[in-house]
Design a protein around this motif. Structure first.
Motif, PDB file in Angstrom:
ATOM      1  N   ASP A   1     -24.214   6.757  40.140  1.00 16.66           N
ATOM      2  CA  ASP A   1     -23.700   8.005  39.601  1.00 16.66           C
ATOM      3  C   ASP A   1     -24.713   9.141  39.681  1.00 16.66           C
ATOM      4  OD1 ASP A   1     -21.147   7.025  38.822  1.00 16.66           O
ATOM      5  OD2 ASP A   1     -22.045   6.093  37.065  1.00 16.66           O
TER       6      ASP A   1
ATOM      7  N   THR B   1     -16.099   9.469  52.216  1.00 13.70           N
ATOM      8  CA  THR B   1     -15.165   8.795  51.326  1.00 13.70           C
ATOM      9  C   THR B   1     -14.879   9.666  50.114  1.00 13.70           C
ATOM     10  OG1 THR B   1     -16.107   6.671  51.982  1.00 13.70           O
ATOM     11  CG2 THR B   1     -14.723   6.675  50.020  1.00 13.70           C
TER      12      THR B   1
ATOM     13  N   HIS C   1     -16.741  13.262  46.301  1.00 12.47           N
ATOM     14  CA  HIS C   1     -16.868  12.974  47.722  1.00 12.47           C
ATOM     15  C   HIS C   1     -18.219  12.306  47.964  1.00 12.47           C
ATOM     16  CE1 HIS C   1     -13.505  15.590  49.427  1.00 12.47           C
ATOM     17  NE2 HIS C   1     -13.432  15.752  48.113  1.00 12.47           N
ATOM     18  N   GLU C   2     -18.232  11.355  48.901  1.00  8.53           N
ATOM     19  CA  GLU C   2     -19.450  10.615  49.207  1.00  8.53           C
ATOM     20  C   GLU C   2     -19.674  10.563  50.719  1.00  8.53           C
ATOM     21  OE1 GLU C   2     -18.764   7.354  45.596  1.00  8.53           O
ATOM     22  OE2 GLU C   2     -18.757   6.718  47.700  1.00  8.53           O
TER      23      GLU C   2
ATOM     24  N   ARG D   1     -13.655   9.280  46.286  1.00  2.76           N
ATOM     25  CA  ARG D   1     -13.496   8.245  45.265  1.00  2.76           C
ATOM     26  C   ARG D   1     -12.954   8.867  43.984  1.00  2.76           C
ATOM     27  NH1 ARG D   1     -15.692   3.479  45.633  1.00  2.76           N
ATOM     28  NH2 ARG D   1     -17.310   4.209  47.078  1.00  2.76           N
ATOM     29  N   SER D   2     -11.946   8.241  43.418  1.00  2.00           N
ATOM     30  CA  SER D   2     -11.339   8.724  42.178  1.00  2.00           C
ATOM     31  C   SER D   2     -11.612   7.742  41.050  1.00  2.00           C
ATOM     32  CB  SER D   2      -9.820   8.906  42.342  1.00  2.00           C
ATOM     33  OG  SER D   2      -9.535   9.865  43.330  1.00  2.00           O
ATOM     34  N   SER D   3     -11.868   8.265  39.864  1.00  2.00           N
ATOM     35  CA  SER D   3     -12.106   7.441  38.682  1.00  2.00           C
ATOM     36  C   SER D   3     -11.603   8.206  37.459  1.00  2.00           C
ATOM     37  CB  SER D   3     -13.596   7.102  38.538  1.00  2.00           C
ATOM     38  OG  SER D   3     -14.343   8.274  38.305  1.00  2.00           O
TER      39      SER D   3
ATOM     40  N   HIS E   1     -20.229   2.607  44.566  1.00  2.00           N
ATOM     41  CA  HIS E   1     -19.449   3.015  43.392  1.00  2.00           C
ATOM     42  C   HIS E   1     -20.193   2.750  42.083  1.00  2.00           C
ATOM     43  CE1 HIS E   1     -18.286  -1.288  43.836  1.00  2.00           C
ATOM     44  NE2 HIS E   1     -18.248  -1.266  42.515  1.00  2.00           N
TER      45      HIS E   1
ATOM     46  N   THR F   1     -12.831  13.122  40.504  1.00  6.41           N
ATOM     47  CA  THR F   1     -12.891  12.808  41.931  1.00  6.41           C
ATOM     48  C   THR F   1     -14.208  13.299  42.505  1.00  6.41           C
ATOM     49  OG1 THR F   1     -10.487  13.010  42.121  1.00  6.41           O
ATOM     50  CG2 THR F   1     -11.759  13.130  44.157  1.00  6.41           C
TER      51      THR F   1
END
Length: 212
Positions: free
Chosen positions: A7, A138, A148-149, A140-142, A4, A146
């Motif tokens: 970036d 996974t 995808h990983e 991930r939202s922030s 996380h 959003t």
């Protein structure tokens, strides 16, 4: 470096063949913006402190009191140091974020070499794809949205390796990468797992650290 925190990943496309080489960095734009706002804030907050200190130093009576009671001066100094640390600690964290990075190299035989780069040292550790639990998809939202990983998961979060970031990743893309790496798929609704080749992993090497 945990997934996380990352970036930016080069190349951004999903790997299609071995060997794989990926360069990863945290987002520098947010760190630069934060530092640009934090430094002027620190200067503004320090102006009244230095003004009071200069006024007190110019007053002979205040100097006499501090000279006769050195523990008072020590208490004031400790308080100022602790107050400054509240600003320096986040500033240090964002400076490290600006200067750290990671390189992942996965050989055709499945050997994984990871180079962790930080301001004060360069650390290298190796493993094998078989040492990871599998490939995890996974979402991930922030605040920025959003994403995808796809990551090779390990029990140690700092050794989980982020391999792809995309606005969306399909089950087929997940299976394709898992087949390429010869590993299982985790955390997904995929029913049919890719067929794994039975290969024995090589002997692992201990992590190494070298001064930058």
């Amino acid at each position: 470096m945990r997934p996380h925190h990352i970036d930016r990943l080069f190349p951004a496309q999903q790997p299609v063949q071995l060997p794989i080489q990926l360069d990863q960095r945290p987002s520098r734009a947010s760190a630069v913006l934060f530092i640009a706002l934090l430094v002027p804030a620190i200067v503004i907050m320090m102006i009244p402190v230095f003004t009071i200190a200069a006024t007190a130093y110019a007053d002979p009576a205040t100097r006499d009191v501090l000279a006769s009671k050195p523990w008072v001066a020590a208490q004031i100094s400790i308080g100022l140091i602790l107050w400054l640390s509240l600003w320096v600690i986040p500033l240090r964290g964002f400076w490290i974020r600006l200067t750290r990075g990671r390189r992942i190299e996965i050989a055709t035989c499945g050997t994984v070499q990871v180079t962790e780069i930080s301001p004060l040292r360069r650390r290298v550790w190796t493993a094998h794809v078989a040492d990871f639990a599998g490939l995890s998809h996974t979402v991930r939202s922030s605040l920025s949205g959003t994403r995808h990983e796809l990551s090779l998961q390990q029990d140690n979060p700092n050794r989980t390796l982020l391999l792809q970031i995309a606005p969306t990743i399909t089950d087929m893309e997940t299976i394709t990468l898992a087949k390429l790496l010869n590993c299982r798929v985790l955390n997904t609704s995929i029913v049919r797992q890719p067929q794994l080749a039975h290969t024995a992993p090589p002997v692992l090497h201990e992590p190494q650290a070298a001064a930058a």
